[in-house]
Write a protein that holds these residues in place. Structure first.
Motif, PDB file in Angstrom:
ATOM      1  N   CYS A 199      84.016  52.387  55.980  1.00 50.33           N
ATOM      2  CA  CYS A 199      84.484  52.397  54.586  1.00 50.33           C
ATOM      3  C   CYS A 199      84.148  51.075  53.880  1.00 50.33           C
ATOM      4  O   CYS A 199      83.893  51.061  52.682  1.00 50.33           O
ATOM      5  N   VAL A 200      84.151  49.985  54.633  1.00 51.51           N
ATOM      6  CA  VAL A 200      83.700  48.708  54.062  1.00 51.51           C
ATOM      7  C   VAL A 200      82.210  48.822  53.729  1.00 51.51           C
ATOM      8  O   VAL A 200      81.768  48.491  52.625  1.00 51.51           O
ATOM      9  N   GLU A 201      81.469  49.353  54.668  1.00 54.13           N
ATOM     10  CA  GLU A 201      80.020  49.452  54.506  1.00 54.13           C
ATOM     11  C   GLU A 201      79.646  50.339  53.304  1.00 54.13           C
ATOM     12  O   GLU A 201      78.747  50.003  52.540  1.00 54.13           O
ATOM     13  N   TYR A 202      80.354  51.440  53.150  1.00 51.41           N
ATOM     14  CA  TYR A 202      80.008  52.380  52.081  1.00 51.41           C
ATOM     15  C   TYR A 202      80.956  52.268  50.879  1.00 51.41           C
ATOM     16  O   TYR A 202      80.936  53.118  49.999  1.00 51.41           O
ATOM     17  N   ASP A 203      81.774  51.235  50.875  1.00 51.12           N
ATOM     18  CA  ASP A 203      82.670  50.954  49.758  1.00 51.12           C
ATOM     19  C   ASP A 203      83.566  52.138  49.399  1.00 51.12           C
ATOM     20  O   ASP A 203      83.537  52.663  48.284  1.00 51.12           O
ATOM     21  N   ILE A 204      84.378  52.520  50.352  1.00 51.81           N
ATOM     22  CA  ILE A 204      85.274  53.670  50.191  1.00 51.81           C
ATOM     23  C   ILE A 204      86.725  53.217  50.252  1.00 51.81           C
ATOM     24  O   ILE A 204      87.096  52.402  51.099  1.00 51.81           O
ATOM     25  N   ILE A 205      87.529  53.738  49.345  1.00 52.69           N
ATOM     26  CA  ILE A 205      88.971  53.472  49.358  1.00 52.69           C
ATOM     27  C   ILE A 205      89.626  54.511  50.260  1.00 52.69           C
ATOM     28  O   ILE A 205      89.385  55.703  50.116  1.00 52.69           O
ATOM     29  N   ILE A 206      90.458  54.025  51.187  1.00 49.55           N
ATOM     30  CA  ILE A 206      91.140  54.924  52.130  1.00 49.55           C
ATOM     31  C   ILE A 206      92.560  55.189  51.636  1.00 49.55           C
ATOM     32  O   ILE A 206      93.351  54.253  51.484  1.00 49.55           O
ATOM     33  N   VAL A 207      92.883  56.441  51.366  1.00 51.18           N
ATOM     34  CA  VAL A 207      94.271  56.803  51.081  1.00 51.18           C
ATOM     35  C   VAL A 207      94.830  57.440  52.353  1.00 51.18           C
ATOM     36  O   VAL A 207      94.386  58.504  52.777  1.00 51.18           O
ATOM     37  N   GLU A 208      95.756  56.714  52.960  1.00 50.72           N
ATOM     38  CA  GLU A 208      96.321  57.092  54.260  1.00 50.72           C
ATOM     39  C   GLU A 208      97.677  57.759  54.023  1.00 50.72           C
ATOM     40  O   GLU A 208      98.662  57.090  53.726  1.00 50.72           O
TER      41      GLU A 208
END
Lengths: 531, 531
Positions: free
Chosen positions: B252-261
């Motif tokens: 997610c860092v690499e592909y710039d993704i926000i994680i909603v957990e």
């Protein structure tokens, strides 16, 4: 009771937005035929066992319905705060309890209230609300529905998303509740403001805007949704009577508009303000609760024979804002869509709140709740009278008849400084009109218009600058009021940013209300002295 | 505790949606400098006087933190329901009370809880939550914020509107919580499902989908938001461990993704299921609360050094669903936007609920709440063990190693009918595999896959038809379970509509769980006999 059958031929479903249509029906809908089947074992939902809810019961000491008098204080209003101040600790209460597992099946059940699956509300609360709607609002059609929501901000947000597609426009009063517009803006839904008078939205102006709608010039098709606060209008304090409502309803039928009636102050309707000297020495006898209900301006729901009204009620002003509980009154079609909207956002209102409020209301019963509302309305009448009396002590209030704009034909109170001992040092003339107001006839707010045209620096300072300058000075002196610009539906309305304040008399203790007016008076007089 | 300073250089504000940007900052923000000024008289808001709130106090009898044992029942689980059934009435409680006007300033205050202005929560509750986050989740950066919300459905709905523009896509597990997707659909936000294994979302599959993203073929740009249920995954019951989380976070860092957990079952983590005969006669000694916390899989928040995780916690599974109370853990930037979103929809969570829960938690204190959670986790472990034991009584459960798909490498329990006395009349062979499952390691659900390939009419009936046919027969026989199709992220995932059921063991009484499995067994065997 007006009980014409709703004209089913009128299909309002074209008013449902694309957003609303995309919402799935309840997943449980397909399973509905199995519910309530005796002995059914449900392993379908992700529901914890009620044994794991860490409360064996909840409850509290609830005030009795007649905690507050229904007779206004008359000439005594300015003294009555003294009694109220010390009376506060003498709350008369009765205990209420909601057990997790009550012994009788009809009792309000904490286990049910705290479990999933109450998006239509606790049955006992729903029943109370339905009876209340029937008796008090008297809907104009027979299959009128109700649906619980989490307060009118949520209610409006859900109604707007159910009715509006992104980019559409909505009709509002010139001045309105800012949060209602803030809910719309992310979807690109903007306001088309309609000019107001002492009853709020004007019907002739509404017809004019709709009849002359120029889609090309406006950049959007004619609005099909109205957002209105007809009683205790925020910020103006106006009350819309039956005749005006009927006129507006008929126009909405003609132009096919859905009316969303946001009515949090409905039961805070008051008689006209009379100056202290004109109020009876021995104030009029208290009216009965039946008379109280009969005198209330009817709601749009009463005139609604087509199911085009979505009424928003909230317990915020009658029980507490923290209730986060209210209800829609609307057609079954809208109610179904609004329920789906809730299931994918807030789900049900809080079960702790629902059960406490349901227990309170069913303990008080219909008559008790009406008595409570009657007492509250009287409290707000006393507060308004006291608050305006405070202004009369600080300023010379001249009664005039409004000549133009929103106050044309109204009794307007124009405030000028009272002569003081050191008149020679005052830089303004004693007759300088500093501000004006029309006493509110419902709700919580005094809406004042500053007469900045009489301010010495009006030629160099625009009025909106003066508004914020004076507002800041008053705040620095210790009184927080609401600046007028904040309530303008947009910058194009007449008088937008031309010096208004909304002052709430709903919350402060009486001595603080008095002190606040004194501070306001001192700062305002000094402000008008400046060059 | 991991307390690296968040790398401020990483600006995630481009992830805020147009919907979120259009939300005004709080109207009160400009006035903030005046708040808390001693002696300030506020006449700005539409707040009722606290004297008009009809409760002098609320409270209840609260269960004690060690109401439930922390030692699993071991081989006794199938008998322990008997004790539990009769133990239910023996709740050990202590009274709690929240007065409207408490005598000490630090006490939880009903007047405050029921007034407007608590969109960030009661201070005492906020403090408890912040300490809890710090001690238990140990965020990977120092300025991690929290914000109260009204449950995770609301939380996700707000997060999604804050992060997604209409028409964008989100990453999810292949199988997921249907309401989460129902919230998105009105905005045209659809799911991009990622294949799963026994730890939930697969990191290799995630990377593959992102690396091979073809904007033209997909008709949308690469997703920048992930919705995941890492623990007690709904519906599969999987638990994602630390290593997998780290892998996914790094992608997610690499592909710039926000994680909603979305993590409602976090504290319901269990040890691996062991067949009854393999469980210790005298079950292992109870672990301490410290050991309990230490054994929990860490959350994504622990690995988050950039502020790209929005964690959703709810009290629905630990206190009650009707709490409608939960909280975000996220960066201050997201927290501010989420607060604005709440101010124009739900406002604050219910004050009745907030104050009761805040009083409960501050009475229990941190250690008491952890003890309560530990007790609950043990209860769910016992329930799971008992539930699977019931299946073992009804079916012959064969332990195999999954060969492909989501269960590759897992210990899979394959269920075939036990030989009965009247074996001759049975139309299926005794070894017929009817369904399989992997025992859940957290949460509330048993996720079973039907082996409809062994059903006699598989050639004429598609599997989705068989799923609903069997589901209906089970419901008609008195047991409601959830059909699998309902949890498929979309129709394109492998196995979508190919015969699954989600069965909840969280709510029913033990005898009913047992009875339900017996009914399921009877109906399923009959179903496989049909031609």
């Amino acid at each position: 009771m007006a009980q014409e059958k709703r004209e089913k031929a009128i299909d309002l479903s074209h008013h449902l937005s694309e957003l609303s249509k995309a919402r799935q029906t309840s997943p449980l809908k397909g399973l509905a035929k199995f519910f309530g089947q005796p002995g059914l074992i449900s392993l379908a939902g992700g529901m914890p066992s009620e044994a794991y809810f860490p409360f064996a019961n909840i409850g509290g000491d609830a005030l009795i319905p007649d905690s507050f008098a229904v007779k206004t204080a008359g000439q005594e209003s300015s003294l009555s705060w003294f009694w109220k101040l010390f009376g506060k600790t003498k709350e008369r209460t009765n205990p209420i309890v909601i057990p997790k597992f009550p012994s009788k099946p009809d009792e309000i059940n904490l286990a049910t209230a705290l479990q999933y699956g109450t998006s239509t509300g606790l049955p006992q609360l729903q029943k109370f609300i339905d009876e209340f709607i029937e008796k008090v609002y008297q809907p104009g059609y027979s299959d009128c529905a109700s649906l619980i929501q989490t307060g009118n901000t949520d209610g409006w947000s859900r109604a707007m998303q159910t009715l509006c597609n992104p980019g559409e426009l909505i009709l509002t009063e010139d001045w309105t509740y800012p949060s209602a517009l803030a809910s719309c803006r992310p979807l690109g839904v903007d306001a088309v403001p309609i000019a107001m008078d002492k009853e709020g939205m004007r019907s002739d102006e509404l017809r004019k805007v709709l009849a002359e709608w120029d889609e090309k010039a406006r950049g959007a098709k004619r609005p099909h949704v109205m957002y209105t606060i007809p009683v205790g209008q925020n910020p103006s304090g106006a009350t819309m009577g039956a005749e005006r409502k009927k006129e507006i309803y008929d126009i909405c039928v003609e132009y096919d508009i859905i009316i969303v009636e946001d009515d949090p102050y409905f039961f805070l309707q008051m008689s006209e303000y009379k100056p202290k000297s004109a109020r009876d020495m021995q104030s009029a006898p208290a009216e009965s609760d039946v008379q109280f209900l009969a005198k209330l301006a009817p709601t749009f729901v009463k005139f609604d024979y087509q199911g085009r009204v979505i009424r928003l009620d909230t317990f915020s002003k009658y029980i507490a804002p923290g209730s986060r509980l209210g209800f829609f009154t609307c057609s079954p079609m809208f109610s179904e869509r609004l329920q789906r909207q809730g299931e994918t956002s807030t789900q049900a209102p809080c079960g702790f709140g629902q059960s406490l409020i349901a227990q309170l209301l069913t303990t008080w019963k219909f008559n008790g709740y009406v008595r409570w509302l009657h007492g509250l309305a009287t409290q707000y009448t006393d507060r308004r009278d006291f608050f305006i009396d405070c202004f009369a002590e600080e300023f010379h209030l001249q009664l005039t008849t409004g000549e133009r704009g929103a106050w044309a034909g109204c009794t307007v109170y124009a405030a000028s400084p009272k002569p003081r001992g050191d008149a020679m040092s005052e830089k303004y003339s004693v007759g300088t009109k500093m501000f004006s107001f029309v006493p509110p006839t419902s709700g919580m707010f005094l809406w004042i218009k500053m007469n900045f045209e009489n301010h010495p620096s009006i030629k160099s300072d625009p009025e909106e600058t003066l508004e914020m300058k004076l507002w800041t000075k008053i705040a620095e002196a210790g009184v927080l009021i609401a600046p007028g610009w904040y309530f303008a539906a947009n910058e194009d309305i007449p008088d937008a940013g031309r010096g208004h304040f909304r002052i709430s008399f709903s919350n402060a203790e009486y001595p603080d209300l008095k002190k606040a007016v004194q501070i306001f008076s001192k700062v305002t007089r000094e402000f008008f002295e400046q060059q």
